[in-house]
Scaffold this motif. Structure first.
Motif, PDB file in Angstrom:
ATOM      1  N   PRO A  50     -66.762  99.032  66.062  1.00  0.00           N
ATOM      2  CA  PRO A  50     -66.120 100.344  65.908  1.00  0.00           C
ATOM      3  C   PRO A  50     -66.716 101.409  66.822  1.00  0.00           C
ATOM      4  O   PRO A  50     -65.978 102.242  67.368  1.00  0.00           O
ATOM      5  N   TYR A  51     -68.046 101.400  67.012  1.00  0.00           N
ATOM      6  CA  TYR A  51     -68.640 102.388  67.910  1.00  0.00           C
ATOM      7  C   TYR A  51     -68.244 102.098  69.360  1.00  0.00           C
ATOM      8  O   TYR A  51     -68.044 103.030  70.152  1.00  0.00           O
ATOM      9  N   THR A  52     -68.108 100.833  69.710  1.00  0.00           N
ATOM     10  CA  THR A  52     -67.671 100.484  71.057  1.00  0.00           C
ATOM     11  C   THR A  52     -66.242 100.948  71.304  1.00  0.00           C
ATOM     12  O   THR A  52     -65.899 101.384  72.413  1.00  0.00           O
ATOM     13  N   VAL A  53     -65.392 100.858  70.274  1.00  0.00           N
ATOM     14  CA  VAL A  53     -64.033 101.387  70.396  1.00  0.00           C
ATOM     15  C   VAL A  53     -64.076 102.888  70.667  1.00  0.00           C
ATOM     16  O   VAL A  53     -63.381 103.409  71.548  1.00  0.00           O
ATOM     17  N   TYR A  54     -64.916 103.596  69.916  1.00  0.00           N
ATOM     18  CA  TYR A  54     -65.075 105.034  70.135  1.00  0.00           C
ATOM     19  C   TYR A  54     -65.579 105.318  71.545  1.00  0.00           C
ATOM     20  O   TYR A  54     -65.086 106.227  72.226  1.00  0.00           O
ATOM     21  N   GLN A  55     -66.550 104.534  72.000  1.00  0.00           N
ATOM     22  CA  GLN A  55     -67.131 104.751  73.325  1.00  0.00           C
ATOM     23  C   GLN A  55     -66.099 104.501  74.424  1.00  0.00           C
ATOM     24  O   GLN A  55     -65.999 105.277  75.386  1.00  0.00           O
ATOM     25  N   SER A  56     -65.328 103.436  74.270  1.00  0.00           N
ATOM     26  CA  SER A  56     -64.331 103.106  75.288  1.00  0.00           C
ATOM     27  C   SER A  56     -63.209 104.139  75.330  1.00  0.00           C
ATOM     28  O   SER A  56     -62.679 104.446  76.402  1.00  0.00           O
ATOM     29  N   PHE A  57     -62.868 104.695  74.166  1.00  0.00           N
ATOM     30  CA  PHE A  57     -61.724 105.605  74.109  1.00  0.00           C
ATOM     31  C   PHE A  57     -62.105 107.035  74.484  1.00  0.00           C
ATOM     32  O   PHE A  57     -61.472 107.666  75.326  1.00  0.00           O
ATOM     33  N   TYR A  58     -63.175 107.552  73.868  1.00  0.00           N
ATOM     34  CA  TYR A  58     -63.505 108.965  74.040  1.00  0.00           C
ATOM     35  C   TYR A  58     -64.435 109.235  75.217  1.00  0.00           C
ATOM     36  O   TYR A  58     -64.457 110.348  75.735  1.00  0.00           O
ATOM     37  N   GLN A  59     -65.222 108.251  75.624  1.00  0.00           N
ATOM     38  CA  GLN A  59     -66.155 108.486  76.717  1.00  0.00           C
ATOM     39  C   GLN A  59     -65.672 107.870  78.028  1.00  0.00           C
ATOM     40  O   GLN A  59     -65.695 108.520  79.069  1.00  0.00           O
ATOM     41  N   ALA A  60     -65.232 106.605  77.978  1.00  0.00           N
ATOM     42  CA  ALA A  60     -64.716 105.962  79.190  1.00  0.00           C
ATOM     43  C   ALA A  60     -63.224 106.203  79.386  1.00  0.00           C
ATOM     44  O   ALA A  60     -62.695 105.913  80.463  1.00  0.00           O
ATOM     45  N   HIS A  61     -62.525 106.698  78.350  1.00  0.00           N
ATOM     46  CA  HIS A  61     -61.085 106.996  78.422  1.00  0.00           C
ATOM     47  C   HIS A  61     -60.255 105.762  78.728  1.00  0.00           C
ATOM     48  O   HIS A  61     -59.165 105.868  79.287  1.00  0.00           O
ATOM     49  N   GLU A  62     -60.790 104.581  78.370  1.00  0.00           N
ATOM     50  CA  GLU A  62     -60.056 103.334  78.578  1.00  0.00           C
ATOM     51  C   GLU A  62     -59.208 103.056  77.336  1.00  0.00           C
ATOM     52  O   GLU A  62     -59.626 102.380  76.398  1.00  0.00           O
ATOM     53  N   ASN A  63     -57.981 103.584  77.342  1.00  0.00           N
ATOM     54  CA  ASN A  63     -57.129 103.464  76.165  1.00  0.00           C
ATOM     55  C   ASN A  63     -56.751 102.009  75.873  1.00  0.00           C
ATOM     56  O   ASN A  63     -56.738 101.578  74.715  1.00  0.00           O
ATOM     57  N   GLY A  64     -56.426 101.252  76.901  1.00  0.00           N
ATOM     58  CA  GLY A  64     -56.020  99.864  76.689  1.00  0.00           C
ATOM     59  C   GLY A  64     -57.145  99.011  76.156  1.00  0.00           C
ATOM     60  O   GLY A  64     -56.961  98.226  75.219  1.00  0.00           O
ATOM     61  N   LEU A  65     -58.331  99.146  76.727  1.00  0.00           N
ATOM     62  CA  LEU A  65     -59.481  98.352  76.285  1.00  0.00           C
ATOM     63  C   LEU A  65     -59.893  98.732  74.864  1.00  0.00           C
ATOM     64  O   LEU A  65     -60.192  97.862  74.036  1.00  0.00           O
ATOM     65  N   LEU A  88     -52.846  89.877  78.253  1.00  0.00           N
ATOM     66  CA  LEU A  88     -54.007  89.657  77.396  1.00  0.00           C
ATOM     67  C   LEU A  88     -55.336  89.911  78.108  1.00  0.00           C
ATOM     68  O   LEU A  88     -56.391  89.523  77.597  1.00  0.00           O
ATOM     69  N   ASP A  89     -55.297  90.571  79.262  1.00  0.00           N
ATOM     70  CA  ASP A  89     -56.540  90.784  80.020  1.00  0.00           C
ATOM     71  C   ASP A  89     -57.538  91.649  79.251  1.00  0.00           C
ATOM     72  O   ASP A  89     -58.752  91.412  79.319  1.00  0.00           O
ATOM     73  N   ASN A  90     -57.042  92.643  78.519  1.00  0.00           N
ATOM     74  CA  ASN A  90     -57.955  93.492  77.751  1.00  0.00           C
ATOM     75  C   ASN A  90     -58.663  92.695  76.659  1.00  0.00           C
ATOM     76  O   ASN A  90     -59.863  92.879  76.423  1.00  0.00           O
ATOM     77  N   TYR A  91     -57.929  91.812  75.993  1.00  0.00           N
ATOM     78  CA  TYR A  91     -58.550  90.981  74.958  1.00  0.00           C
ATOM     79  C   TYR A  91     -59.560  90.021  75.575  1.00  0.00           C
ATOM     80  O   TYR A  91     -60.624  89.772  74.999  1.00  0.00           O
ATOM     81  N   GLN A  92     -59.229  89.493  76.737  1.00  0.00           N
ATOM     82  CA  GLN A  92     -60.171  88.608  77.420  1.00  0.00           C
ATOM     83  C   GLN A  92     -61.441  89.351  77.803  1.00  0.00           C
ATOM     84  O   GLN A  92     -62.545  88.828  77.681  1.00  0.00           O
ATOM     85  N   GLN A  93     -61.293  90.603  78.221  1.00  0.00           N
ATOM     86  CA  GLN A  93     -62.466  91.389  78.590  1.00  0.00           C
ATOM     87  C   GLN A  93     -63.317  91.719  77.374  1.00  0.00           C
ATOM     88  O   GLN A  93     -64.551  91.699  77.437  1.00  0.00           O
ATOM     89  N   VAL A  94     -62.651  92.001  76.247  1.00  0.00           N
ATOM     90  CA  VAL A  94     -63.408  92.274  75.021  1.00  0.00           C
ATOM     91  C   VAL A  94     -64.241  91.070  74.617  1.00  0.00           C
ATOM     92  O   VAL A  94     -65.396  91.196  74.190  1.00  0.00           O
ATOM     93  N   ILE A 139     -50.253  99.480  73.457  1.00  0.00           N
ATOM     94  CA  ILE A 139     -51.180 100.020  74.457  1.00  0.00           C
ATOM     95  C   ILE A 139     -52.229  98.981  74.845  1.00  0.00           C
ATOM     96  O   ILE A 139     -52.725  98.973  75.977  1.00  0.00           O
ATOM     97  N   SER A 140     -52.581  98.078  73.896  1.00  0.00           N
ATOM     98  CA  SER A 140     -53.625  97.090  74.187  1.00  0.00           C
ATOM     99  C   SER A 140     -53.226  96.113  75.283  1.00  0.00           C
ATOM    100  O   SER A 140     -54.079  95.422  75.839  1.00  0.00           O
ATOM    101  N   PHE A 141     -51.928  96.040  75.609  1.00  0.00           N
ATOM    102  CA  PHE A 141     -51.476  95.148  76.680  1.00  0.00           C
ATOM    103  C   PHE A 141     -51.405  95.850  78.032  1.00  0.00           C
ATOM    104  O   PHE A 141     -50.915  95.263  78.999  1.00  0.00           O
ATOM    105  N   TYR A 142     -51.888  97.095  78.107  1.00  0.00           N
ATOM    106  CA  TYR A 142     -51.806  97.866  79.354  1.00  0.00           C
ATOM    107  C   TYR A 142     -53.199  98.211  79.866  1.00  0.00           C
ATOM    108  O   TYR A 142     -54.126  98.424  79.083  1.00  0.00           O
ATOM    109  N   ASP A 143     -53.319  98.263  81.160  1.00  0.00           N
ATOM    110  CA  ASP A 143     -54.495  98.832  81.806  1.00  0.00           C
ATOM    111  C   ASP A 143     -54.239 100.327  81.931  1.00  0.00           C
ATOM    112  O   ASP A 143     -53.569 100.788  82.858  1.00  0.00           O
ATOM    113  N   TRP A 144     -54.795 101.089  80.996  1.00  0.00           N
ATOM    114  CA  TRP A 144     -54.409 102.490  80.847  1.00  0.00           C
ATOM    115  C   TRP A 144     -55.666 103.345  80.713  1.00  0.00           C
ATOM    116  O   TRP A 144     -56.341 103.322  79.689  1.00  0.00           O
TER     117      TRP A 144
END
Length: 312
Positions: free
Chosen positions: A263-278, A72-78, A54-59
């Motif tokens: 870890p909190y940023t992962v939670y924020q990106s997944f549950y609040q921004a719904h950015e699964n790939g990021l 690798l765009d998601n990793y570059q953005q991180v 999933i980390s390789f997708y804009d999802w």
């Protein structure tokens, strides 16, 4: 002259039945571990593989049909996004400060408990207690019982002596999170270092005292070099857990005021921004960092075991 013929010597056949039986015995001893191995692969490795994919997708979960492969765009953005980069720096700062402070305090408490005094067992039990508290409960304890500006214990003590009444979480947010983690992880460091102190060669210590060495000289030249491996082990194990800490940041500050770690940023990106790939890319980076630290920790543990075996 008569020619003599020598009869061929018959060689006994090499028994071949032992090899299959040895293999069967080996598989029989390993078979009880297979369910646990399969369970571990299903529970840990398959989700990690899915996260890696999933980390390789804009999802974005809000637009599931619009997902696309981005490499690798998601990793570059991180690694380049200012907010995410700040969360990485916060994670490093939080981990380093908590681990170093816990090691220093744990070393002092271990040196205290290494001495014999009345009530040592009770004191040891009380000092271990913070490590046994559930992390969320410990964070709630610090947030409401200690830090609350109206009825918190810290402001109550300051009011008693006529001091100021600060809002601890608003004024010093990162320090507030660090203090709660130090309180909880100091007993862990104390236990590791106390085990190291009790494994010292007592004859060597007595010989140094007979030769006139002071307590400071014994600590500097004998105790501290002996504790080097235990200090490394405590630092590595503490780093593995604290770099993944989520409870204290979420409970005390909700990631605000510059305290959002990775870890909190992962939670924020997944549950609040719904950015699964990021979120998956950030989570993979956390796992890779933890694996690197765990590799060094395992090397330290194996070296400790080798030293104990050679000493025995």
């Amino acid at each position: 002259m008569t020619a003599t013929t020598t009869a061929p010597v018959a060689t006994a056949p090499v028994p071949t039945g032992r090899r299959p039986s040895a293999r069967l015995r080996a598989w029989a001893t390993r078979a009880p571990l297979l369910p646990a191995l399969i369970f571990m692969i299903v529970v840990t490795q398959l989700p990690f593989v899915a996260t890696l994919v999933i980390s390789f997708y804009d999802w974005n979960a809000l637009y599931p049909d619009a997902r696309s492969f981005t490499g690798l765009d998601n990793y570059q953005q991180v690694l380049t996004d200012s907010d995410l980069r700040h969360s990485v720096w916060t994670t490093v700062l939080l981990t380093a400060s908590v681990v170093l402070t816990s090691l220093v305090l744990g070393l002092g408490l271990a040196l205290l408990l290494d001495r014999r005094f009345r009530g040592r067992g009770v004191v040891r039990t009380l000092l271990i207690a913070p490590f046994l508290v559930v992390p969320v409960a410990a964070a709630l304890l610090w947030k409401h019982v200690l830090y609350n500006p109206e009825y918190g214990l810290l402001n109550g003590l300051l009011h008693y002596v006529g001091g100021p009444q600060p809002d601890w979480i608003s004024d010093t947010p990162l320090l507030a999170v660090e203090a709660s983690l130090v309180w909880q992880w100091t007993p862990f460091m104390m236990l590791i270092l106390l085990a190291g102190l009790q494994s010292r060669d007592q004859q060597q210590m007595e010989a140094a005292r007979v030769d006139g060495a002071s307590d400071w000289q014994i600590f500097r030249h004998l105790t501290l070099p002996h504790l080097r491996r235990y200090l490394e082990l405590g630092a590595l194990l503490g780093s593995i857990y604290i770099v993944q800490n989520f409870d204290a940041v979420f409970t005390i500050t909700s990631g605000g005021l510059g305290t959002a770690n990775l870890p909190y940023t992962v939670y924020q990106s997944f549950y609040q921004a719904h950015e699964n790939g990021l979120a998956s890319a950030a989570g993979v980076l956390v796992v890779i960092g933890s694996i690197v630290i765990a590799t060094f920790a395992l090397r330290v543990v194996s070296s400790l075991f080798r030293e104990e075996v050679s000493r025995a």
